[in-house]
Each structure stands twice: as structure tokens, then as C-alpha cells.
Design an enzyme around this catalytic site. Structure first.
Site, PDB file in Angstrom:
ATOM      1  CG  HIS A 119      -1.949  -1.164   1.041  1.00 10.86           C
ATOM      2  ND1 HIS A 119      -2.748  -1.639   1.995  1.00 10.86           N
ATOM      3  CD2 HIS A 119      -2.423  -1.722   0.157  1.00 10.86           C
ATOM      4  CE1 HIS A 119      -3.588  -2.694   1.763  1.00 10.86           C
ATOM      5  NE2 HIS A 119      -3.255  -2.749   0.388  1.00 10.86           N
ATOM      6  CB  CYS A 144       7.078  22.862 -10.458  1.00 11.32           C
ATOM      7  SG  CYS A 144       5.672  21.560 -10.138  1.00 11.32           S
TER       8      CYS A 144
HETATM    9  P1  NAD Z   1      -6.943  -3.893  10.161  1.00 12.19           P
HETATM   10  O1  NAD Z   1      -7.030  -2.870  11.033  1.00 12.19           O
HETATM   11  O2  NAD Z   1      -8.346  -4.345   9.378  1.00 12.19           O
HETATM   12  O3  NAD Z   1      -6.856  -5.225  11.287  1.00 12.19           O
HETATM   13  C1  NAD Z   1      -5.814  -5.274  12.153  1.00 12.19           C
HETATM   14  C2  NAD Z   1      -5.747  -6.883  12.685  1.00 12.19           C
HETATM   15  O4  NAD Z   1      -4.490  -6.926  13.749  1.00 12.19           O
HETATM   16  C3  NAD Z   1      -6.978  -6.892  13.738  1.00 12.19           C
HETATM   17  O5  NAD Z   1      -7.353  -8.424  13.285  1.00 12.19           O
HETATM   18  C4  NAD Z   1      -6.275  -7.232  15.117  1.00 12.19           C
HETATM   19  O6  NAD Z   1      -6.875  -7.985  15.758  1.00 12.19           O
HETATM   20  C5  NAD Z   1      -4.955  -7.357  14.963  1.00 12.19           C
HETATM   21  N1  NAD Z   1      -4.038  -6.766  15.717  1.00 12.19           N
HETATM   22  C6  NAD Z   1      -3.871  -5.763  16.433  1.00 12.19           C
HETATM   23  N2  NAD Z   1      -2.959  -5.642  17.180  1.00 12.19           N
HETATM   24  C7  NAD Z   1      -2.314  -6.560  17.181  1.00 12.19           C
HETATM   25  C8  NAD Z   1      -0.867  -7.031  17.908  1.00 12.19           C
HETATM   26  N3  NAD Z   1      -0.370  -6.384  18.460  1.00 12.19           N
HETATM   27  N4  NAD Z   1      -0.816  -8.433  17.577  1.00 12.19           N
HETATM   28  C9  NAD Z   1      -1.388  -9.197  16.765  1.00 12.19           C
HETATM   29  N5  NAD Z   1      -2.496  -8.899  16.004  1.00 12.19           N
HETATM   30  C10 NAD Z   1      -2.856  -7.634  16.343  1.00 12.19           C
HETATM   31  O7  NAD Z   1      -5.564  -3.894   9.273  1.00 12.19           O
HETATM   32  P2  NAD Z   1      -5.133  -4.467   7.869  1.00 12.19           P
HETATM   33  O8  NAD Z   1      -5.748  -5.897   7.657  1.00 12.19           O
HETATM   34  O9  NAD Z   1      -3.845  -4.257   8.158  1.00 12.19           O
HETATM   35  O10 NAD Z   1      -6.083  -3.351   7.136  1.00 12.19           O
HETATM   36  C11 NAD Z   1      -5.875  -2.226   7.438  1.00 12.19           C
HETATM   37  C12 NAD Z   1      -5.393  -1.316   6.268  1.00 12.19           C
HETATM   38  O11 NAD Z   1      -5.061  -0.077   6.703  1.00 12.19           O
HETATM   39  C13 NAD Z   1      -4.091  -1.900   5.492  1.00 12.19           C
HETATM   40  O12 NAD Z   1      -4.035  -1.620   4.151  1.00 12.19           O
HETATM   41  C14 NAD Z   1      -3.043  -0.827   5.961  1.00 12.19           C
HETATM   42  O13 NAD Z   1      -2.167  -0.548   5.079  1.00 12.19           O
HETATM   43  C15 NAD Z   1      -3.606   0.325   6.587  1.00 12.19           C
HETATM   44  N6  NAD Z   1      -3.192   0.684   8.023  1.00 12.19           N
HETATM   45  C16 NAD Z   1      -1.812   0.776   7.990  1.00 12.19           C
HETATM   46  C17 NAD Z   1      -1.468   1.228   9.334  1.00 12.19           C
HETATM   47  C18 NAD Z   1       0.221   1.380   9.549  1.00 12.19           C
HETATM   48  O14 NAD Z   1       0.848   1.606   8.277  1.00 12.19           O
HETATM   49  N7  NAD Z   1       0.778   1.175  10.595  1.00 12.19           N
HETATM   50  C19 NAD Z   1      -2.060   1.568  10.407  1.00 12.19           C
HETATM   51  C20 NAD Z   1      -3.262   1.535  10.243  1.00 12.19           C
HETATM   52  C21 NAD Z   1      -4.189   1.089   8.776  1.00 12.19           C
END
Ligand code: NAD
Length: 233
Positions: free
Chosen positions: A116, A147
């Protein structure tokens, strides 16, 4: 078999992660109880993070983006650091991440497929000049290039396709590894989540706080915090 046994038997591990990998660094995920999508906004985050919204409401997009999507203070946690160590030890061949925070590279990982994109790369839509995340974070209003062109983060917004080369690299890594560790992802954001279906190896491991649709297909499922779990290895 325990995770430690699986890791010791594997020499070509690929890690597929999501926002849950960075929650222990203090960055909220999207779909957990305390995730961004459970907070109340006039316009839902999934709309604000869409390409349509970026072009139609650029100022509002950047207000939200600066407030919620630019955690430049965050540091890699035990999950990022363990993966970087495994790569140096020759056990891990790649990290495939849905995250945009750059924390795998900050921990020392070299082979990272950022499905992403990254908040650390920003481009002028007119001349292609590049800008770092600090330039966006420290600016006010809509960021413009020298620019005059509009600057856009190199982040895949809802409605935009993934980068072909990045997907190809991620698919190569996933389809040829012997152990795939899927962690910290709800596996609900497509097409990224579909990449795990290309795994053909021996050990499919899932480490996630909540249940996912992949649990029943895994050799090992650990419901817990990925940083805590990987720090013990
Ligand atoms: P999501 O928010 O849909 O799901 C996160 C999952 O991680 C949940 O199922 C939760 O139970 C689990 N989780 C949370 N903390 C945890 C931990 N410490 N250990 C293990 N599991 C844990 O996230 P997703 O599936 O990545 O989809 C969200 C989208 O948003 C992605 O495309 C991502 O790029 C983006 N996003 C990125 C960031 C970042 O760059 N840090 C932050 C938020 C969202």
C-alpha cells in the site's frame, strides 16, 4: 509443533503483515475495538482515504492525513526487530506488508514489499519531484511543489490499483517460501489479503489478536500480540 520448532526448520520464511504489526509501536490499526474505524467522524476514514476524496477535498484529506496517518514519532517494536534479525541470519526472505509506516525498514529489513505504498515517499503530480514525510508533516494546508504542482503521498488510496511490480515481487516471495507467517491483519482489504492464497509451502502460521478467516487453514494459530510472541524467539 511450536512456533520455535517451525522457525528452526524453515530457511525461507516470508512474513505477511498488516496494521496489527505496528499497534505495539503505538500506531492504531483500523478495525480493532480501539481502531480508527470505530472512532466517530463526519466523513468515514475509508472515504477520506479514497482517491476521489483526495482530488475533490484535498485540504480536508491532508488535515486528516497529517493528524492520523503520519506517526513519525513511532519506533519499530519487537516484531519489526525480530524480522530484521531473521533476514540477516538468512532465515527470512521477505516481508510483505500492508503498512505504510516504514517501520520494517527502520528496524533494518531490506526486502520489504509495501503493498500500500509508504508515507515516506511523496511525489509532485506535475513534475515528479520527491518529498519526504517531514516535508508533509511540517507543512500547512495542501502541500505544493516548488513547480506549483500538487504533492501526493505514494500511498495506495481506496480506488487506486496496487503497484504491479510490488505485487509481482510479493507473489514470487509468497509462492516460493516454505513458511508463511501472517500477522496483525484482519485479512479484509483486497486484493492484498488474497495474496496469502498463493502460498504453496509447508507451514502456514497465523499470529493475530482476533480471529480471521484464515485460522482454519493454518498449521499453527496463535491469538496474541505479534511483538510479544516474536520477542520470545
Ligand atoms: P486491520 O485494522 O483491518 O486489522 C488489524 C488486525 O490486527 C486485527 O485483526 C487485530 O486483531 C490485529 N492486531 C492488532 N494489534 C495486534 C497485535 N499487537 N498483535 C497481533 N494482532 C494484532 O488492519 P489491516 O488488515 O492491515 O488492514 C488495514 C489497512 O489499513 C491496511 O491496508 C493498512 O495498510 C492500513 N493501515 C496501516 C497502518 C500502518 O501503516 N501502521 C495503520 C492503520 C491502517
Amino acid at each position: 509443533m511450536t512456533l520455535a520448532e517451525i522457525i528452526s526448520k524453515s530457511n525461507n520464511i516470508v512474513f505477511f503483515g498488516g496494521a496489527g504489526v505496528s499497534t505495539e509501536s503505538g500506531i492504531p490499526d483500523f478495525r480493532s475495538e480501539d481502531g480508527l474505524y470505530r472512532q466517530k467522524y463526519d466523513v468515514p476514514p475509508e472515504v477520506m482515504l479514497s482517491a476521489d476524496y483526495f482530488y475533490a477535498h484535498t485540504e480536508d484529506f491532508y488535515r486528516f492525513y497529517r493528524e492520523k496517518m503520519l506517526p513519525l514519532w513511532a519506533k519499530p517494536n519487537a516484531a519489526h526487530l525480530t524480522l530484521a534479525r531473521w533476514e540477516k541470519e538468512g532465515k527470512l526472505s521477505a516481508v510483505v506488508t500492508q503498512n505504510i509506516d516504514g517501520l520494517h525498514q527502520a528496524a533494518g529489513s531490506g526486502k520489504v514489499f509495501e503493498l500500500h505504498g509508504s508515507i515516506h515517499r511523496n511525489y509532485c503530480l506535475r513534475c515528479g519531484a520527491s518529498y519526504d514525510a517531514a516535508f508533509i508533516a511540517n507543512g500547512k494546508g495542501v502541500p505544493h511543489c516548488s513547480c506549483g504542482g500538487l504533492i501526493k503521498p505514494d500511498v495506495v488510496l481506496y480506488g487506486e490499483p496496487l503497484d504491479g511490480g510490488t505485487v509481482e515481487g510479493a507473489l514470487d516471495a509468497i509462492s516460493s517460501c516454505d513458511c508463511l507467517i501472517v500477522a496483525g491483519t484482519s485479512l479484509t482489504v483486497y486484493p492484498a489479503a488474497g495474496l496469502v492464497d498463493y502460498f504453496r509451502g509447508k507451514y502456514l502460521v497465523l499470529i493475530n489478536r482476533d480471529k480471521t478467516a484464515l485460522d482454519s487453514r493454518c498449521s499453527l494459530v496463535l491469538h496474541g500480540k505479534v511483538g510479544e510472541i516474536l520477542s520470545q524467539l
